[in-house]
Structures are given as C-alpha cells and as structure tokens.
Design an enzyme around this catalytic site. Structure first.
Site, PDB file in Angstrom:
ATOM      1  N   CYS A   1      10.911 -30.508 -37.990  1.00  0.00           N
ATOM      2  CA  CYS A   1      11.259 -30.448 -36.677  1.00  0.00           C
ATOM      3  C   CYS A   1       9.877 -30.014 -35.832  1.00  0.00           C
ATOM      4  O   CYS A   1       9.806 -30.188 -34.648  1.00  0.00           O
ATOM      5  CB  CYS A   1      12.338 -29.827 -35.844  1.00  0.00           C
ATOM      6  SG  CYS A   1      13.868 -30.544 -36.942  1.00  0.00           S
TER       7      CYS A   1
ATOM      8  N   CYS B   1      12.499 -25.036 -27.126  1.00  0.00           N
ATOM      9  CA  CYS B   1      11.833 -23.856 -27.620  1.00  0.00           C
ATOM     10  C   CYS B   1      12.272 -22.765 -27.212  1.00  0.00           C
ATOM     11  O   CYS B   1      12.415 -21.694 -27.877  1.00  0.00           O
ATOM     12  CB  CYS B   1      10.178 -24.001 -27.099  1.00  0.00           C
ATOM     13  SG  CYS B   1       9.162 -25.243 -27.662  1.00  0.00           S
TER      14      CYS B   1
END
Lengths: 416, 133
Positions: free
Chosen positions: B37, B106
């Site tokens: 990812c 994130c």
C-alpha cells in the site's frame, strides 16, 4: 555541428530544479522558436487562403514543415496530416480506422502498457461494440511476438503497439510487428510520441500504416502533432473533426502555421542530430546508473536494459517509497511510479504489467535525460539521490528488516 | 503536490527516528500498514513504572505525509499516560499538519500505530486484563 549549427545550451533559472523529466515534455529548442516567430506576426496569413500572398507564403511554410515531418520517418509528405498532438493522433487513428471498416472487421489488438490515450480510446470503442484484446508484456516490458501472432484474427482491423514506452523507455520490435501485421492483413498503428527523433524510424521498412507523432516530446512546441496515414495501400479514416475539409478531409480546421513550422523544424534538427545525441545520452545514462549502483545497494532497473531509448532510466529504490523520495530530491524534476503521486492511489499500471510487486512499483523513479542535460546535471543528481535514499532508508522499517535478514513477504501485513 | 511547512519540517528533521529494545518489558511496539500500500509505520513507546510514556521512537516507509505524521505523534505521546496517548485522533494529526484529503490515510495510520504500540505494551506487561477476562 550540423546544418543547424551548434546545439544550443539552455540556462536554468536561479534556484530551479535540474530537469530530468524529458519523457513528460521537452523544452522547445531555441532554433525551433526562432523558426516559428515570424509566423506569429508579419507572416500571419491563413495557409488555406488561396487568394493572396499572405496565404500563399503560409501554405508554403506548412508544406515545407510537412515534408520535414515526413522526412524523419521515411514517408511522403502527402501521407502526413497535422493534429493537435499525439493524443488526437491516437484517437483519430484508432476511432477513424475502426469506424471506417466496421462493417468488415470489429477487432482491435493493443498492449496493456500503452499510453492512457490509446487504452481509453479502446475502452470507448469497446462500448460501441468493438472487441479489444489487451496483450500482456514480458517482464522486460516487450511484447511477446507469439502472443501477438495468436491474437490477430481475420476480424482484426488494427494492431496498435507503441514504439517507445513513456515510463520505462523500452523499444518494441516495430519491424517484426509490422511484418506480422502485413502478413495477417491487419493495419499497424504505432504511437511514436516518445520515439520520433530518438530512434531511426522508417514507415516502409517497418510496414507501419499509421503513426502518431508529438511535437513537444522532440523539442518542438506543445499543441501540435501529426498522424502518418499510409497511401499505398491506402488507409481510410472517418474524421473526428469535420468542417472545411482541410488535411485531405481527415482533420478540418485552420492549421496553426507557427506550430507546424515548429514541428517541422524540430524534426529536421532531430534527424540531423539524432546519432550524436543518442551517443551523448547513452553516456549520461551509464554515468547515472553506474554512479547510483556504485553507491547504493538494492536498486533495480525497470524494463529491458538494452532495448530502451538512452534518455530513459526507470529505477526502483527498494525500501524507500517513491513519493517520499521525490520530496527528498526536491532539486530534481523527476516522476515517480508511486501511487501517492497519482490521483488514483494505484501504483503505475506499466510497472505492474511487468509483474513488479506493488511494493517495488511504489519505490520507482523515472529519470528522463535529453538534449540539454549535462554531465554536471547527472553528477548533481547522483549526489542528491544518494543522500535522499540514505536519509530515507535510515528511517525505513523495511530497510531494517532487510538488514536483519527478514523476508518482507513472509510478514502478514494488514492491507489498508 | 504542495506540502505544508510543518510536513516539510518533520520530513527534513524527523523527530525521534530510531528503535527501542522490543524485548524490554517496558517497551510497546506497533507495526502497521503494508509495503504494497506504500506505507508502513513502526512506532515504539517506553512506559515508566508509573504508566507514563517516557520515550518514543519511529521508523516509517512512506510518503512525506506519512513520515511527518509518525514523527509528530512521537512528540505528542511523550509525557502522556497511556489513556491520554490512546485518545489522540487522526483528525488532530491531519489538522496540525494541514494534510490534504488524499493524505488523511497517513494520519489514520499514525493513530493506528499508537494504539498498536499501547496494545503491545499492555499485552507484554500483563496489564491487558480486560482482554484476558
């Protein structure tokens, strides 16, 4: 030194990054700009005006440019039509041919690593009822000739295979593909946006029926391209843009004289300087790759190392994420195959097509070198990249695992 | 993409990069994300006998926003109790770093990393009584 004089150098504005993205676009060669300028102002005539000198001189300039474009690919100037760029040329070639011959044939063959404008055009044709075969590529990025042979049927109207890939720079075997298509009675279209002016091309020797050309990839202006359409045997197209019937009815609209002149000049310069330029780029390519390999372990070149244009290097820096790396090399203008640089959050479909793991695709950078790249640029790039990769590896948990001998694939990761 | 000054600062001068001894009973380790990812975070905390996080270290594979998010949370968790640290929300991280919508994941990963490190510490130190019962 050629008929066009010494290759000029370009000065970079103070503080601007070193440009290593020549597959995205190239600067206009100053000699191209010089050739274009009069056609904006004093020589502004409509090249289609038949009644006065303004029109005649513009027409003459456009026709000279057409010959220059034809000359670099071994074609006749009557076989070249001007378009707005390679995207339009690819659309016109595929849709134009498919629509014209739709009563006889309904199958198209292309390759998964083609540019989006070819793939998307094929998707649209599928929605209209055409059948499209998307061929895979080998791990080195090249088409498997046996698979291509097997894919072409008596219903195949056109085969579209790019000459040079925009991400990994690999050169497809055009002459072999052309011979196969000719033998099997399918037209051969090739997107040569990244190839014209970089490698020798000959539409007859390679049995190319249609070829897309871009201006801004070979030091010409943006907003212009061309499509080569074979006349013997004649290829017919349904136009995308209708109107005054310019460009032999295949592309209506007043030609942009300065842009045509620019594209013609760019082709003429490229033809004269291609050999020397390729030698220089090969040297720079080896300098860059050698310099990086000497100082960084665990880096991998994506795509065939020899069957590629010398101005391209695509490298995966294992254990370092591409976008993070781009941020670290902010004094270089490069591209990444990482998901994070795209709106889709998917890593490069070209790199995935090579069979690269998603994690390796995430770690790639594309370096594009060209006419104005210098040894100093490359040396600066090497230092800058090594520094950034070392900084990021010191921060990377995957690098630690690698050093500890842990196989990253053996870990059960929670995909998110 | 343009990064905020805070993201650039954390990227160029990451705080608390490094590792703690994962076999130390007082250390909790969280490893979240996946290489496929494009981001992996390892966050470690050292917890005092009084239950205060006295040190934190990270290592991150990822884009600038992922590095900045993990660097920021190592600063934030230090001096906090486990409950205080566990209450840090991804929205706080995203707001502090002015992350654009495409980078919100994130900050989510950084929140997950804190929670994973705390869970690991509790499991090791036998304080994971709720789960045990």
């Amino acid at each position: 030194m050629t008929a066009f004089g010494k290759t000029p150098s370009l000065t970079r504005p103070q503080g601007a990054p070193v440009y290593l993205d020549y597959q995205a676009t190239t600067p206009c060669d100053p000699r191209v700009v010089d050739a274009m300028l009069p056609w904006f102002t004093e020589k502004f005539g409509n090249p289609h005006s038949r009644n006065h000198r303004y029109g005649w001189e513009a027409e003459e300039a456009v026709e000279q440019a057409r010959e220059q474009v034809a000359d670099i690919i071994g074609a006749d100037s009557k076989e070249v039509i001007f378009t707005s760029g390679a995207t339009e040329s690819n659309n016109l070639a595929l849709k134009g041919v498919a629509h014209f011959y739709k009563d006889k044939k309904n199958h198209i063959v292309t390759v998964v690593t083609e540019h989006k404008c070819v793939l998307d055009t094929c998707r649209h044709l599928e929605q209209e009822g055409f059948t499209v075969t998307y061929l895979p590529v080998k791990a080195d990025g090249l088409v498997d000739m046996d698979e291509l042979d097997a894919a072409i049927t008596d219903k195949t109207v056109i085969v579209s295979v790019m000459a040079v890939n925009n991400e990994i720079g690999v050169i497809q075997p055009l002459a072999e593909i052309g011979a196969l298509c000719r033998k099997k009675g399918a037209f051969f279209h090739t997107d040569c946006a990244q190839a014209v002016g970089k490698i020798p091309l000959d539409v007859n020797a390679m049995n190319i029926d249609l070829m897309s050309i871009s201006g801004h990839k070979l030091y010409g202006p943006k907003g212009i391209g061309a499509l080569y359409v074979r006349r013997r045997p004649r290829i017919r197209l349904v136009p995308l843009i209708t109107g005054g019937g310019q460009e032999r009815g295949m592309r209506s609209g007043t030609l942009a004289t300065p842009l045509c002149v620019g594209l013609g000049m760019a082709c003429a310069i490229a033809k004269a300087e291609m050999g020397a330029e390729a030698e220089k780029l090969k040297r720079l390519n080896q300098r860059l790759l050698g310099g990086l390999q000497q100082r960084l372990p665990e880096i991998y070149v994506n795509g065939h190392l020899d069957h590629r244009i010398p101005g391209n290097l695509n490298i995966s820096f294992a254990f370092v994420e591409g976008e993070g790396l781009m941020m670290g090399v902010k004094d270089l203008a490069v591209s990444s195959g990482s998901a994070c640089t795209s709106a889709s959050l998917e890593p490069s479909y070209v790199l995935r097509a090579l069979g690269l793991d998603a994690e390796m695709a995430h770690t790639s950078l594309r370096f594009g070198m060209g006419r104005f790249t210098t040894d100093e640029d490359i040396d600066f790039a090497i230092d800058h990249i090594v520094e950034a990769v070392e900084h990021l590896r010191a921060m990377s948990p995957l690098w630690d695992m690698h050093l500890d001998g842990v196989d990253i694939k053996s870990i059960q990761w929670a995909e998110h | 993409m343009a990064y905020s000054d805070k993201v650039i600062d954390h990227y160029e001068h990451p705080r608390n990069v490094g590792a703690l001894d994962k076999d130390d009973a007082g250390v909790g380790t969280g490893l979240v994300g996946a290489p496929a990812c494009g981001d992996v975070m390892k966050l470690q905390i050292k917890v005092s006998a009084e239950g205060i996080i006295e040190d934190a270290k990270f290592k991150t594979f990822g884009c600038g926003s992922a590095i900045a998010s993990s660097s920021l949370v190592t600063e934030w968790v230090k001096g906090k109790t486990l409950d205080e640290a566990a209450s840090i929300k991804n929205t706080d991280i995203a707001q502090e770093l002015a992350l654009p919508p495409v980078k919100i994941h994130c900050s989510v990963l950084a929140e997950d990393a804190i929670k994973a490190a705390i869970a690991d510490y509790k499991k090791k130190s036998g304080k994971d009584t709720e789960a045990a019962e």
